[in-house]
Design an enzyme around this catalytic site. Structure first.
Site, PDB file in Angstrom:
ATOM      1  N   CYS A 211     -23.855  30.833 -35.984  1.00 21.03           N
ATOM      2  CA  CYS A 211     -25.095  31.615 -35.985  1.00 21.03           C
ATOM      3  C   CYS A 211     -25.117  32.591 -37.168  1.00 21.03           C
ATOM      4  CB  CYS A 211     -25.239  32.394 -34.685  1.00 21.03           C
ATOM      5  SG  CYS A 211     -25.296  31.376 -33.209  1.00 21.03           S
TER       6      CYS A 211
ATOM      7  N   CYS B 289     -21.129  34.350 -32.433  1.00 16.34           N
ATOM      8  CA  CYS B 289     -21.172  32.948 -32.848  1.00 16.34           C
ATOM      9  C   CYS B 289     -21.064  32.836 -34.368  1.00 16.34           C
ATOM     10  CB  CYS B 289     -22.479  32.317 -32.359  1.00 16.34           C
ATOM     11  SG  CYS B 289     -22.812  30.682 -32.996  1.00 16.34           S
TER      12      CYS B 289
END
Length: 138
Positions: free
Chosen positions: A70, A67
């Site tokens: 993230c 991600c």
């Protein structure tokens, strides 16, 4: 390549790393011992049980190594653990804790706990938003 973080290794050792060490990111050093990483379903279960039986406020960052958002917020999350030493900070990779993170639909997701109860959640990144939520729940 010169430099890099102390967590960086060569060869096949990289694939064996989990949790924060497995992100491959150059993360700030935690100075207060209040940053933990759950690298398995059992370790996340243990950490959540500890949060629920504790009076210490906590924030759990549910993310994933694949991600991009993230990866952008994780260094800030680690740095904020130094700014809020009375809070517990936990990072859980949803791929390393698949059973205990089935309820997570978006990454990153942040869960905030006070007195053992989940009191708030936040979806997505934003260092200022995260800082404000931490301030509110500290």
């Amino acid at each position: 390549m010169e430099g890099g973080s102390a967590a960086t290794t060569n060869g096949n050792e990289d694939s064996a790393k989990t949790g924060l060490d497995g992100t491959g990111l150059d993360l700030p050093l935690n100075r207060h011992g209040n940053l933990k990483s759950a690298s398995s379903d059992q370790s996340l279960k243990d950490i959540l049980l500890q949060i629920k039986s504790s009076k210490t406020p906590a924030v759990v960052n549910y993310g994933a190594s694949w991600c991009g958002v993230c990866s952008q917020i994780l260094p800030s999350f680690c740095q904020l653990s130094n700014n809020f030493p009375k809070l517990s900070f936990i990072y859980a990779d949803i791929d390393e804790c698949p059973e205990t993170t089935q309820h997570i639909r978006y990454t990153p997701t942040f869960h905030f706990y006070r007195d053992g109860e989940k009191v708030d959640e936040m979806y997505g990144a934003g260092e200022e938003r995260l800082h404000d939520r931490l301030w509110l729940h500290s």
